[in-house]
Motif scaffolding. Structure first.
Motif, short mmCIF file in Angstrom:
data_model
loop_
_atom_site.label_atom_id
_atom_site.label_comp_id
_atom_site.label_asym_id
_atom_site.label_seq_id
_atom_site.Cartn_x
_atom_site.Cartn_y
_atom_site.Cartn_z
N LYS A 159 9.51 -50.91 -9.86
CA LYS A 159 9.17 -50.43 -8.51
C LYS A 159 9.09 -51.61 -7.56
O LYS A 159 8.42 -52.61 -7.85
CB LYS A 159 7.85 -49.66 -8.51
CG LYS A 159 7.58 -49.02 -7.15
CD LYS A 159 6.30 -48.20 -7.15
CE LYS A 159 5.09 -49.05 -6.85
NZ LYS A 159 3.85 -48.25 -6.82
N ASP A 189 8.11 -48.51 -2.95
CA ASP A 189 6.80 -48.30 -2.33
C ASP A 189 6.79 -48.98 -0.97
O ASP A 189 6.91 -50.21 -0.89
CB ASP A 189 5.72 -48.90 -3.26
CG ASP A 189 4.31 -48.59 -2.80
OD1 ASP A 189 4.11 -48.27 -1.61
OD2 ASP A 189 3.39 -48.66 -3.64
N GLU A 215 7.68 -43.87 -2.19
CA GLU A 215 6.20 -43.86 -2.13
C GLU A 215 5.67 -44.42 -0.81
O GLU A 215 6.11 -45.46 -0.34
CB GLU A 215 5.69 -44.71 -3.31
CG GLU A 215 4.18 -44.86 -3.36
CD GLU A 215 3.75 -45.62 -4.63
OE1 GLU A 215 4.51 -45.64 -5.62
OE2 GLU A 215 2.65 -46.17 -4.61
N GLU A 216 4.70 -43.75 -0.28
CA GLU A 216 3.87 -44.18 0.85
C GLU A 216 4.60 -45.00 1.92
O GLU A 216 4.20 -46.14 2.21
CB GLU A 216 2.65 -44.98 0.35
CG GLU A 216 1.51 -45.02 1.34
CD GLU A 216 0.50 -46.15 1.10
OE1 GLU A 216 0.58 -46.81 0.04
OE2 GLU A 216 -0.34 -46.36 1.98
N GLU A 241 -2.07 -41.48 -1.77
CA GLU A 241 -2.68 -42.54 -2.57
C GLU A 241 -4.00 -43.00 -1.95
O GLU A 241 -4.98 -43.22 -2.67
CB GLU A 241 -1.73 -43.75 -2.66
CG GLU A 241 -2.34 -44.97 -3.34
CD GLU A 241 -1.35 -46.10 -3.52
OE1 GLU A 241 -0.23 -45.83 -3.99
OE2 GLU A 241 -1.69 -47.25 -3.18
N ARG A 263 -0.28 -38.99 -5.66
CA ARG A 263 -0.89 -40.15 -6.28
C ARG A 263 -2.26 -39.75 -6.84
O ARG A 263 -3.03 -39.04 -6.17
CB ARG A 263 -1.11 -41.23 -5.23
CG ARG A 263 -0.07 -42.36 -5.22
CD ARG A 263 0.28 -42.86 -6.53
NE ARG A 263 0.82 -44.22 -6.50
CZ ARG A 263 1.37 -44.80 -7.54
NH1 ARG A 263 1.47 -44.15 -8.69
NH2 ARG A 263 1.83 -46.04 -7.48
MG LIG Z 1 1.38 -47.52 -3.79
#
Ligand SMILES: [Mg+2]
Length: 360
Positions: A159, A189, A215-216, A241, A263
């Motif tokens: 990641k 991310d 992600e985010e 998250e 998350r």
């Molecule tokens: Mg994260």
């Protein structure tokens, strides 16, 4: 059983190799300030966890959690999670404190049951595949160099935490896919570095490159912006998250169509809050991906059927990998009763931190 002591032990650990996050975020500190929480009982069972903060964690443990928990039955996590939630209404606890007592109470419960925590929680698998979760390196070339080391070590998934620059990040995502080929799982991310238009641009690049999740990309306050992103992209958007409100807010993301995966993870929710988020996700056939490393998260990752990976930080080049990850990129939680922190109380009292399970 009754709680007889609630203690805070601040320790300082050096940062061996300084590292960076995306542009705009602070880099690693010079040293880590960590507070270990010990909850003791009248039956000689102690529970432990740690908070990645110093003085603020000591204050909240000693001023708020100690009077709340003293004399309580440590096995009643549902009750005690709720009492901390009520405390949060007055104290506005930082999310890294919200679930700390709960995690230590699960350590006690698992020790009382004579089971490793992941078995007590339901027990899904004995070993969990880990992904290499990078810091932000200087150039695309350096990221590819680190990726090569990760694959050579045995990781099957990587990641990226990249720069927060939409064109650079999109190019990096595609360069990494071209470099590692189609078989390696890749995730990205955004660490909340974008506005909605930039987020769409990077998300499309990850989608084209066949990433597992996105992600985010945005701060997690605009549910409507996340819904727009989920509507526009086919790649699963992983969110919620850092939201306050634990499963209550995660539920709003699900209801609004503002996340495709949730998350979860003990650092911001405790074990009880993490289970609630994971089961909420499972009700909608969504995965609940465990955020962050460390032993409590490893137990959680092993216990949940709808979690994919354990997050192993890779912060330096040359890479340092946390102990326990095998040559196939998998990691097993401890099989002793409880969480399995190797705590020596006298050392802790002398300011020596037990191993938290990832390199610092
Ligand atoms: Mg994260």
């Amino acid at each position: 059983m009754r709680i007889t002591a609630v203690e805070a032990y601040p320790v300082v650990e050096p940062v061996m190799t300084p590292y960076s996050w995306r542009d705009g975020l602070p880099s690693s500190p010079d040293e880590y300030q960590i507070t270990w929480l010990r909850i003791a009982t009248d039956e000689d069972l102690d529970g432990y966890t740690y908070i990645d903060r110093g003085a603020i964690a000591v204050d909240l443990i000693e001023r708020c959690l100690r009077p709340l928990l003293m004399g309580q039955d440590p096995l009643k996590k549902e009750l005690l999670w709720h009492l901390v939630w009520e405390l949060d209404r007055i104290e506005e606890l930082p999310i890294y404190v919200l679930g700390a007592a709960d995690t230590a109470l699960w350590d006690i419960t698992a020790k009382a049951a004579g089971l490793p925590l992941h078995v007590l929680l339901g027990g899904c698998r004995d070993a969990v595949p880990a992904y290499a979760s990078t810091a932000t390196f200087a150039t695309t070339e350096e990221f590819l160099e680190v990726a090569d080391q990760c694959l050579e070590f045995g990781f099957k998934a990587i990641k990226l935490h990249a720069w927060g620059n939409k064109r650079r990040d999109a190019d990096l995502c595609q360069a990494l896919r071209a470099h590692v080929g189609p078989e390696i799982d890749l995730m990205y991310d955004g660490s909340a570095g974008f506005d909605p238009y930039e987020a769409l641009y990077v998300g499309r690049a990850c989608e084209e490159a066949g990433y597992r999740w996105y992600e985010e990309p945005l701060r997690e306050f605009s549910i409507s912006a996340y819904r727009g992103l989920c509507d526009a992209l086919d790649i699963p958007v992983l969110a919620a998250e850092t939201v306050d409100g634990c499963h209550y807010t995660a539920g709003e993301f699900v209801l609004a169509g503002a996340a495709d995966m949730l998350r979860t993870g003990v650092d911001f929710r405790g074990v009880t809050g993490s289970l609630r988020v994971a089961h909420l996700a499972d009700c909608f056939q969504m995965s609940a991906e465990v955020h962050g490393g460390g032993l409590p998260n490893l137990h959680l990752a092993a216990a949940l059927r709808n979690n994919t990976y354990y997050e192993a930080m890779v912060l330096s080049n040359p890479i340092q990998v946390e102990p326990g990850i095998d040559p196939h990129g998998r990691i097993r939680p401890p099989d002793e009763p409880g969480i399995g922190f190797p705590v020596d109380l006298n050392s802790l009292r002398a300011g020596i931190s037990p191993l938290r399970a990832y390199p610092v």
